[in-house]
Design an enzyme around this catalytic site. Structure first.
Site, mmCIF file in Angstrom:
data_model
loop_
_atom_site.group_PDB
_atom_site.id
_atom_site.type_symbol
_atom_site.label_atom_id
_atom_site.label_comp_id
_atom_site.label_asym_id
_atom_site.label_seq_id
_atom_site.Cartn_x
_atom_site.Cartn_y
_atom_site.Cartn_z
ATOM 1 C CG ASP A 116 6.738 2.497 0.577
ATOM 2 O OD1 ASP A 116 7.499 1.621 0.099
ATOM 3 O OD2 ASP A 116 5.990 2.279 1.547
ATOM 4 C CG ASP B 180 14.521 -1.285 5.339
ATOM 5 O OD1 ASP B 180 15.539 -0.706 5.686
ATOM 6 O OD2 ASP B 180 13.846 -1.981 6.136
ATOM 7 C CE LYS C 145 14.475 2.914 6.894
ATOM 8 N NZ LYS C 145 13.760 2.007 7.841
ATOM 9 C CE LYS D 93 -3.365 -2.204 3.063
ATOM 10 N NZ LYS D 93 -3.944 -2.081 4.426
ATOM 11 N N GLY D 94 2.120 1.129 0.424
ATOM 12 C CA GLY D 94 2.943 2.292 0.739
ATOM 13 C C GLY D 94 3.112 3.326 -0.362
ATOM 14 N NE ARG E 140 -1.045 2.066 4.810
ATOM 15 C CZ ARG E 140 0.022 1.323 4.482
ATOM 16 N NH1 ARG E 140 1.010 1.863 3.806
ATOM 17 N NH2 ARG E 140 0.088 0.053 4.818
ATOM 18 C CG ASP F 123 2.037 0.949 7.304
ATOM 19 O OD1 ASP F 123 2.950 0.746 6.481
ATOM 20 O OD2 ASP F 123 1.518 0.031 7.969
HETATM 21 P P1 IMP Z 1 12.586 -4.138 2.009
HETATM 22 O O1 IMP Z 1 12.129 -5.400 1.357
HETATM 23 O O2 IMP Z 1 13.287 -4.401 3.304
HETATM 24 O O3 IMP Z 1 13.408 -3.251 1.086
HETATM 25 O O4 IMP Z 1 11.330 -3.357 2.493
HETATM 26 C C1 IMP Z 1 10.500 -2.783 1.660
HETATM 27 C C2 IMP Z 1 9.166 -2.454 2.277
HETATM 28 O O5 IMP Z 1 9.166 -2.399 3.698
HETATM 29 C C3 IMP Z 1 8.818 -1.061 1.841
HETATM 30 O O6 IMP Z 1 8.123 -1.143 0.625
HETATM 31 C C4 IMP Z 1 7.960 -0.551 2.955
HETATM 32 O O7 IMP Z 1 6.624 -0.877 2.694
HETATM 33 C C5 IMP Z 1 8.453 -1.273 4.180
HETATM 34 N N1 IMP Z 1 9.371 -0.414 4.952
HETATM 35 C C6 IMP Z 1 10.709 -0.473 5.020
HETATM 36 N N2 IMP Z 1 11.227 0.484 5.820
HETATM 37 C C7 IMP Z 1 10.163 1.182 6.280
HETATM 38 C C8 IMP Z 1 10.030 2.337 7.131
HETATM 39 O O8 IMP Z 1 10.985 2.926 7.652
HETATM 40 N N3 IMP Z 1 8.756 2.769 7.340
HETATM 41 C C9 IMP Z 1 7.659 2.168 6.781
HETATM 42 N N4 IMP Z 1 7.746 1.102 5.972
HETATM 43 C C10 IMP Z 1 8.981 0.614 5.724
HETATM 44 MG MG MG Z 2 6.268 -0.724 0.248
#
Ligand code: IMP
Ligand code: MG
Length: 181
Positions: free
Chosen positions: A105, A108, A136, A49-50, A170, A164
């Site tokens: 969004d 990470d 990040k 949803k982000g 959100r 969120d």
């Molecule tokens: P990844 O797979 O670890 O890169 O995470 C990706 C998803 O985790 C993003 O699309 C976000 O929806 C969620 N996410 C990662 N870090 C944050 C944060 O600091 N705040 C909110 N959602 C996050």
């Molecule tokens: Mg996301």
């Protein structure tokens, strides 16, 4: 002049990026994307949803004919990445031969984007690039190349403008940080 209001007052998360800074960045990203994809008709895929609010603003600033589609992925529970990605909803149309732009969004660990890129490539897209509002990099586990990045953020939990914490925040019009518990 239109005055934008939002948020809930004193209990709101601390501001990291203001509404104004977000809008300037969205304009800048939209103009880069519009010029890079000139003459093409990309399929913009929002990651729910982000990315919903970011995508709504971004596509309205593109000077291109685009088709919009969505995927819904889940890898997070509360503040923690589970490291395992689930597809809760897939795109509705064929992507074969298409130029795809993923709108996300925040990247990470990179696990979610790595998974989605692999899946889309298997479906015969002509090209696929990522546009992420936030990056990040300090927590990256998998190397992913993000062509369009809005802002690089520190290793804090980020909320607002679509992002969120357990479905809350959100609708904040700015991007904020939540302090550690
Ligand atoms: P990844 O797979 O670890 O890169 O995470 C990706 C998803 O985790 C993003 O699309 C976000 O929806 C969620 N996410 C990662 N870090 C944050 C944060 O600091 N705040 C909110 N959602 C996050
Ligand atoms: Mg996301």
């Amino acid at each position: 002049m239109i005055v934008l209001t939002g948020g809930r007052g004193a209990a709101d998360p601390e501001t990291l990026i203001t509404e104004y800074e977000i809008q300037e960045k969205v304009n800048e990203l939209a103009s880069r994307i519009s010029s890079d994809y000139e003459g093409k008709e990309p399929v913009v895929i929002g990651v729910l949803k982000g990315a919903w609010i970011f995508m709504a603003d971004l596509v309205r600033r593109l000077t291109l004919p685009v088709r919009c589609d969505f995927v819904r992925l889940r890898s997070y529970q509360g503040r923690e990445s589970t490291g395992k990605v689930e597809i809760l909803m897939d795109t509705t149309r064929s992507l074969e031969g298409k130029d795809v732009l993923i709108v996300e969004d925040i990247v990470d660990t990179g696990i979610t984007m790595d998974y989605l890129l692999k899946r889309l490539r298997e479906r015969g897209v002509r090209s696929v690039e990522i546009c992420a509002l936030l990056d990040k990099p300090s927590r990256r586990v998998v190397d992913v190349s993000i062509k369009y990045v809005g802002f690089t953020v520190p290793d804090k939990f980020i909320v607002g403008y679509g992002l969120d914490l357990d479905q809350e925040f959100r609708n904040l019009p700015y991007i904020g940080v939540i302090s550690p518990k």
